[in-house]
Design a protein around this motif. Structure first.
Motif, PDB file in Angstrom:
ATOM      1  N   TYR A 176       0.851  -1.192   0.000  1.00 43.26           N
ATOM      2  CA  TYR A 176       0.000   0.000   0.000  1.00 43.26           C
ATOM      3  C   TYR A 176       0.882   1.235   0.000  1.00 43.26           C
ATOM      4  N   GLY A 177       0.375   2.269  -0.672  1.00 41.96           N
ATOM      5  CA  GLY A 177       1.137   3.494  -0.798  1.00 41.96           C
ATOM      6  C   GLY A 177       0.234   4.686  -1.000  1.00 41.96           C
ATOM      7  N   VAL A 178       0.829   5.870  -0.945  1.00 42.86           N
ATOM      8  CA  VAL A 178       0.103   7.121  -1.171  1.00 42.86           C
ATOM      9  C   VAL A 178       0.714   7.812  -2.384  1.00 42.86           C
ATOM     10  N   TYR A 179      -0.083   8.617  -3.074  1.00 38.39           N
ATOM     11  CA  TYR A 179       0.422   9.302  -4.260  1.00 38.39           C
ATOM     12  C   TYR A 179      -0.277  10.641  -4.451  1.00 38.39           C
ATOM     13  N   VAL A 215       3.729  11.471  -8.167  1.00 41.81           N
ATOM     14  CA  VAL A 215       4.652  10.984  -7.141  1.00 41.81           C
ATOM     15  C   VAL A 215       3.942   9.892  -6.345  1.00 41.81           C
ATOM     16  N   HIS A 216       4.601   8.720  -6.217  1.00 43.19           N
ATOM     17  CA  HIS A 216       4.048   7.613  -5.434  1.00 43.19           C
ATOM     18  C   HIS A 216       5.080   7.138  -4.424  1.00 43.19           C
ATOM     19  N   TYR A 217       4.641   6.947  -3.188  1.00 44.52           N
ATOM     20  CA  TYR A 217       5.525   6.462  -2.124  1.00 44.52           C
ATOM     21  C   TYR A 217       4.937   5.202  -1.515  1.00 44.52           C
ATOM     22  N   GLY A 218       5.723   4.128  -1.496  1.00 43.20           N
ATOM     23  CA  GLY A 218       5.282   2.893  -0.875  1.00 43.20           C
ATOM     24  C   GLY A 218       5.409   2.970   0.632  1.00 43.20           C
ATOM     25  N   VAL A 219       4.290   2.879   1.323  1.00 42.47           N
ATOM     26  CA  VAL A 219       4.287   3.028   2.778  1.00 42.47           C
ATOM     27  C   VAL A 219       4.898   1.813   3.459  1.00 42.47           C
ATOM     28  N   VAL A 241      20.284  -8.848   5.121  1.00 43.06           N
ATOM     29  CA  VAL A 241      21.635  -8.713   4.588  1.00 43.06           C
ATOM     30  C   VAL A 241      22.549  -8.691   5.796  1.00 43.06           C
ATOM     31  N   ALA A 242      23.310  -9.771   5.975  1.00 41.11           N
ATOM     32  CA  ALA A 242      24.065  -9.974   7.215  1.00 41.11           C
ATOM     33  C   ALA A 242      23.071  -9.984   8.368  1.00 41.11           C
ATOM     34  N   THR A 243      23.163  -9.032   9.283  1.00 38.36           N
ATOM     35  CA  THR A 243      22.218  -8.996  10.407  1.00 38.36           C
ATOM     36  C   THR A 243      21.156  -7.903  10.247  1.00 38.36           C
ATOM     37  N   GLU A 244      21.169  -7.215   9.099  1.00 41.61           N
ATOM     38  CA  GLU A 244      20.258  -6.090   8.886  1.00 41.61           C
ATOM     39  C   GLU A 244      19.022  -6.540   8.107  1.00 41.61           C
ATOM     40  N   LYS A 245      17.856  -6.236   8.660  1.00 35.16           N
ATOM     41  CA  LYS A 245      16.607  -6.601   8.015  1.00 35.16           C
ATOM     42  C   LYS A 245      16.383  -5.757   6.765  1.00 35.16           C
ATOM     43  N   VAL A 246      15.882  -6.400   5.705  1.00 32.19           N
ATOM     44  CA  VAL A 246      15.604  -5.706   4.450  1.00 32.19           C
ATOM     45  C   VAL A 246      14.287  -4.951   4.568  1.00 32.19           C
ATOM     46  N   GLN A 247      14.323  -3.629   4.365  1.00 36.11           N
ATOM     47  CA  GLN A 247      13.128  -2.800   4.486  1.00 36.11           C
ATOM     48  C   GLN A 247      13.024  -1.827   3.309  1.00 36.11           C
ATOM     49  N   LEU A 248      13.272  -2.292   2.121  1.00 31.92           N
ATOM     50  CA  LEU A 248      13.221  -1.451   0.919  1.00 31.92           C
ATOM     51  C   LEU A 248      11.797  -0.979   0.625  1.00 31.92           C
ATOM     52  N   ARG A 249      11.680   0.325   0.349  1.00 33.61           N
ATOM     53  CA  ARG A 249      10.402   0.920  -0.026  1.00 33.61           C
ATOM     54  C   ARG A 249      10.537   1.616  -1.373  1.00 33.61           C
ATOM     55  N   SER A 250       9.439   1.664  -2.103  1.00 34.77           N
ATOM     56  CA  SER A 250       9.478   2.227  -3.454  1.00 34.77           C
ATOM     57  C   SER A 250       9.166   3.724  -3.439  1.00 34.77           C
ATOM     58  N   LEU A 251       9.823   4.442  -4.347  1.00 35.42           N
ATOM     59  CA  LEU A 251       9.537   5.847  -4.605  1.00 35.42           C
ATOM     60  C   LEU A 251       9.541   6.030  -6.116  1.00 35.42           C
ATOM     61  N   ASN A 252       8.407   6.473  -6.658  1.00 34.00           N
ATOM     62  CA  ASN A 252       8.225   6.575  -8.099  1.00 34.00           C
ATOM     63  C   ASN A 252       7.850   8.006  -8.474  1.00 34.00           C
ATOM     64  N   LEU A 253       8.616   8.596  -9.385  1.00 34.50           N
ATOM     65  CA  LEU A 253       8.391   9.972  -9.836  1.00 34.50           C
ATOM     66  C   LEU A 253       8.198   9.974 -11.348  1.00 34.50           C
ATOM     67  N   GLY A 254       7.205  10.708 -11.838  1.00 35.99           N
ATOM     68  CA  GLY A 254       7.006  10.730 -13.278  1.00 35.99           C
ATOM     69  C   GLY A 254       5.875  11.604 -13.732  1.00 35.99           C
ATOM     70  N   LEU A 255       5.293  11.225 -14.862  1.00 31.16           N
ATOM     71  CA  LEU A 255       4.162  11.927 -15.469  1.00 31.16           C
ATOM     72  C   LEU A 255       2.981  10.983 -15.584  1.00 31.16           C
ATOM     73  N   ILE A 256       1.787  11.540 -15.405  1.00 31.40           N
ATOM     74  CA  ILE A 256       0.570  10.754 -15.566  1.00 31.40           C
ATOM     75  C   ILE A 256      -0.399  11.532 -16.465  1.00 31.40           C
ATOM     76  N   PHE A 257      -1.093  10.806 -17.328  1.00 26.36           N
ATOM     77  CA  PHE A 257      -2.012  11.407 -18.292  1.00 26.36           C
ATOM     78  C   PHE A 257      -3.403  10.854 -18.027  1.00 26.36           C
ATOM     79  N   TYR A 258      -4.373  11.776 -17.891  1.00 32.11           N
ATOM     80  CA  TYR A 258      -5.765  11.379 -17.658  1.00 32.11           C
ATOM     81  C   TYR A 258      -6.567  11.561 -18.944  1.00 32.11           C
TER      82      TYR A 258
END
Length: 245
Positions: free
Chosen positions: A198-201, A213-217, A226-243
């Motif tokens: 889920y994310g907000v945009y 602009v979209h941000y993955g919450v 990765v080693a002892t560090e938990k993976v917590q990657l989140r997405s950030l998407n920037l661009g153009l949208i056409f309606y």
């Protein structure tokens, strides 16, 4: 009948013929004009219009909140598209709620390596020059919900807009490709990934071109280290949208 009388009769016939052509041409033109003025259907202006039913977008993608020494590699792009049902909530139809369905394809190039097997993946940060390709791709089915403001009227399709949204995404397909001199590893259906994201945009602009602009919450990964560090990657998407109506 002598030649002079023949000439007179022929000239008279020509004059009658020309007169008839002019008369009928004028009659047809008048009839067409009358029909166009009196019988042409009048277009009714729709004061109960809806806006922006379809959307298509292209984005530049990045992942944030990565492990130590995480970095992006090459340009990563994404595409999104779908349908939204516009539901105005005020008399002037400048405020609305919209909900719909869509699909999003995202591609990420980075140094976050995935090895092992589909059932038991392993993670590591790759060193520079140790690989030629390390790409992570996803395809999601989306449920976007938007709160909309626009300066539109039923007489104009060019207006300012600000759309703020929340998007639920279900992971349909995922694939990680790691290509190096001594190895070529492809991981699909990674069990460590979150199936539900889920994310907000925010989308804003004028007429055709709108910034998106979209941000993955939540994290793309529900587990993995990765080693002892938990993976917590989140997405950030920037661009153009056409309606599109």
């Amino acid at each position: 009948m002598n030649r002079s009388w023949s000439f007179i009769l022929i000239s008279g016939s020509m004059r009658v013929f020309i007169f008839l052509i002019i008369f009928f041409s004028g009659s047809v033109a008048f009839a067409q004009d009358f029909t166009s003025n009196e019988e042409r259907p009048r277009v009714k202006i729709d004061s109960l219009y809806r806006e922006d039913q379809f959307y298509v977008g292209i984005t530049y993608n990045t992942l944030i909140n990565g492990p130590e020494n995480y970095s992006r590699d090459k340009i990563s792009t994404g595409f999104t598209g779908g349908f939204l049902r516009d539901m105005p909530v005020n008399k002037n139809r400048t405020y609305a709620i919209a909900a719909g369905l869509g699909l999003t394809y995202n591609n990420y190039n980075h140094n976050f390596g995935v090895s092992g097997t589909n059932q038991s993946p392993n993670y590591a940060i790759l060193g520079d020059g140790t690989y030629s390709t390390n790409r992570f791709t996803t395809l999601t089915a989306d449920l976007p919900i938007e709160l909309r403001w626009r300066a539109s009227t039923f007489e104009s399709t060019k207006f300012w807009r600000i759309y703020a949204g929340f998007k639920l995404s279900y992971l349909v397909y995922d694939r990680n490709v790691y290509d190096a001199t001594l190895a070529n590893i492809v991981i699909r259906d990674n069990p460590d990934l979150n199936k539900l994201g889920y994310g907000v945009y925010l989308a804003s602009g004028y007429n055709t071109f709108n910034v998106y602009v979209h941000y993955g919450v939540n994290s793309l990964f529900k587990s993995g280290q990765v080693a002892t560090e938990k993976v917590q990657l989140r997405s950030l998407n920037l661009g153009l949208i056409f309606y599109i109506l």
